[in-house]
Design a protein around this motif. Sequence first.
Motif, mmCIF file in Angstrom:
data_model
loop_
_atom_site.group_PDB
_atom_site.id
_atom_site.type_symbol
_atom_site.label_atom_id
_atom_site.label_comp_id
_atom_site.label_asym_id
_atom_site.label_seq_id
_atom_site.Cartn_x
_atom_site.Cartn_y
_atom_site.Cartn_z
ATOM 1 N N PHE A 1 0.922 -1.068 -0.107
ATOM 2 C CA PHE A 1 -0.162 -0.051 -0.081
ATOM 3 C C PHE A 1 0.853 1.131 0.037
ATOM 4 C CE2 PHE A 1 -2.864 -3.092 1.281
ATOM 5 C CZ PHE A 1 -4.182 -2.582 1.128
ATOM 6 N N ASP A 2 0.390 2.310 -0.361
ATOM 7 C CA ASP A 2 0.968 3.643 -0.482
ATOM 8 C C ASP A 2 -0.044 4.805 -0.519
ATOM 9 O OD1 ASP A 2 3.191 5.307 -0.192
ATOM 10 O OD2 ASP A 2 4.070 4.778 -2.319
ATOM 11 N N TRP A 3 0.716 5.997 -0.030
ATOM 12 C CA TRP A 3 -0.351 7.017 -0.030
ATOM 13 C C TRP A 3 0.320 7.816 -1.244
ATOM 14 C CZ3 TRP A 3 -4.203 7.882 3.161
ATOM 15 C CH2 TRP A 3 -4.218 7.045 4.374
ATOM 16 N N LEU A 4 -0.776 8.112 -2.341
ATOM 17 C CA LEU A 4 -0.673 8.873 -3.251
ATOM 18 C C LEU A 4 -1.069 10.367 -3.513
ATOM 19 C CD1 LEU A 4 -0.571 5.708 -5.941
ATOM 20 C CD2 LEU A 4 1.266 6.731 -4.744
ATOM 21 N N GLN A 5 -0.181 11.467 -3.692
ATOM 22 C CA GLN A 5 -0.724 12.656 -3.910
ATOM 23 C C GLN A 5 -1.390 12.797 -5.194
ATOM 24 O OE1 GLN A 5 -0.892 15.016 -1.685
ATOM 25 N NE2 GLN A 5 0.211 13.784 -0.045
ATOM 26 N N ALA A 6 -2.295 13.588 -5.512
ATOM 27 C CA ALA A 6 -2.950 13.736 -6.698
ATOM 28 C C ALA A 6 -2.047 14.022 -7.875
ATOM 29 C CB ALA A 6 -4.184 15.023 -6.801
ATOM 30 N N ASP A 7 -0.948 14.522 -7.813
ATOM 31 C CA ASP A 7 -0.193 14.857 -9.005
ATOM 32 C C ASP A 7 0.596 13.341 -9.419
ATOM 33 O OD1 ASP A 7 1.417 14.545 -6.739
ATOM 34 O OD2 ASP A 7 2.866 16.305 -7.348
ATOM 35 N N GLU A 8 0.745 12.592 -8.394
ATOM 36 C CA GLU A 8 1.311 11.224 -8.663
ATOM 37 C C GLU A 8 0.120 10.358 -9.465
ATOM 38 O OE1 GLU A 8 4.098 9.823 -5.377
ATOM 39 O OE2 GLU A 8 2.114 10.833 -4.240
ATOM 40 N N LEU A 9 -0.873 10.682 -9.267
ATOM 41 C CA LEU A 9 -1.919 9.598 -9.744
ATOM 42 C C LEU A 9 -1.887 9.325 -11.335
ATOM 43 C CD1 LEU A 9 -5.083 10.299 -7.821
ATOM 44 C CD2 LEU A 9 -3.507 8.500 -7.236
ATOM 45 N N GLU A 10 -1.351 10.510 -12.080
ATOM 46 C CA GLU A 10 -1.328 10.346 -13.613
ATOM 47 C C GLU A 10 -0.311 9.693 -13.928
ATOM 48 O OE1 GLU A 10 -3.663 11.080 -15.779
ATOM 49 O OE2 GLU A 10 -5.164 11.556 -14.110
ATOM 50 N N LYS A 11 0.783 9.443 -13.331
ATOM 51 C CA LYS A 11 2.056 8.800 -13.319
ATOM 52 C C LYS A 11 1.763 7.449 -13.382
ATOM 53 C CE LYS A 11 4.592 13.215 -12.297
ATOM 54 N NZ LYS A 11 5.588 13.522 -11.220
ATOM 55 N N ARG A 12 0.965 6.891 -12.569
ATOM 56 C CA ARG A 12 0.865 5.445 -12.013
ATOM 57 C C ARG A 12 -0.482 4.822 -12.976
ATOM 58 N NH1 ARG A 12 3.119 4.681 -7.215
ATOM 59 N NH2 ARG A 12 4.650 6.781 -6.617
ATOM 60 N N PRO A 13 0.018 3.690 -13.493
ATOM 61 C CA PRO A 13 -1.123 2.866 -13.918
ATOM 62 C C PRO A 13 -2.320 2.485 -13.001
ATOM 63 C CG PRO A 13 0.717 1.479 -13.530
ATOM 64 C CD PRO A 13 1.201 2.782 -13.233
ATOM 65 N N LEU A 14 -3.494 3.028 -13.259
ATOM 66 C CA LEU A 14 -4.512 3.018 -12.260
ATOM 67 C C LEU A 14 -5.834 2.156 -12.936
ATOM 68 C CD1 LEU A 14 -5.274 6.911 -11.073
ATOM 69 C CD2 LEU A 14 -3.678 4.925 -9.903
#
Length: 296
Positions: A263-276
């Motif tokens: 698990f990890d805490w992701l900020q909003a600006d990190e979300l677009e860089k990760r495969p969701l």
Amino acid sequence: MLQQTRVAAVIPFYHRFLQRFPDIAALAAASEPHLLACWSGLGYYSRARNLQKSAQRMNGVFPHDYESIRALAGVGDYTAAAVGSIAFGLPYAVLDGNVMRVLSRLSNDSGDIGSPATRRRLQELADRLLDRGQPGKFNQAVMELGATLCVPVQPQCLLCPVAQFCKAREQGTQNQLPVKLKKIASVKLERILLLIRKNGAILLWRRPADSRKLAGFWELPEPHLLASAVVGEEIGDFRHSITNHNYVFRVRSAEVQDHPEGFDWLQADELEKRPLSTTVRKALAFCNGDESVQGP
């Protein structure tokens, strides 16, 4: 991208994808997380991986013969015939749903189009009819005929350019064809997603690399993954369909003191860089007030 996905849904992804990967070399060299992040929202992520495997195999040049096109990862008979005929004039007939509908009516074939025997028979007919001088135009014409006039319900026979050759119209069976006997019943399921926020970040978990599906993708946790979570009120719900599974996802707020590995805490600006996953994107858009994500 168009495999199992509507044109209208694909177009914006297609343009963004070409901006980020303008040529074969760029696609071949991309990291998998970056690739999947760019594909995120389209679903069926094996298509993205196969696309990159194909790019890596091409050495910068797309193959020009049918056998080499067919050998690319994720490419079947239909895709190889479509690309080969349209791009390179190769004499191979396509067989997709629209074409099978046209041919089954043209020949008044009452066989189940879900059966291999009927598909082989229709493929043989398509091969015989193919205009080998203009295979690309012929394939596109038959596909377009199935998409616009020879439609599933109430075919427009009076406007059809090949109506005089159609045995189904002659016999009055056009509305009964094609025959598709097997129909998988839909399954309705409900699941709960937890939206856990802290200092502007959201808690997500990452699927392991050996996961059977969506390997490496980030997901919102479900209650069984966080036994210590204190689950709060329901924020809302949205629908999501995968093949014959129709889900209702209920998003609930929650709190945790700690979390397990993965698990990890992701900020909003990190979300677009990760495969969701698509469900994460729908849940976040829903929680931000975008009700357009609630379609089937």
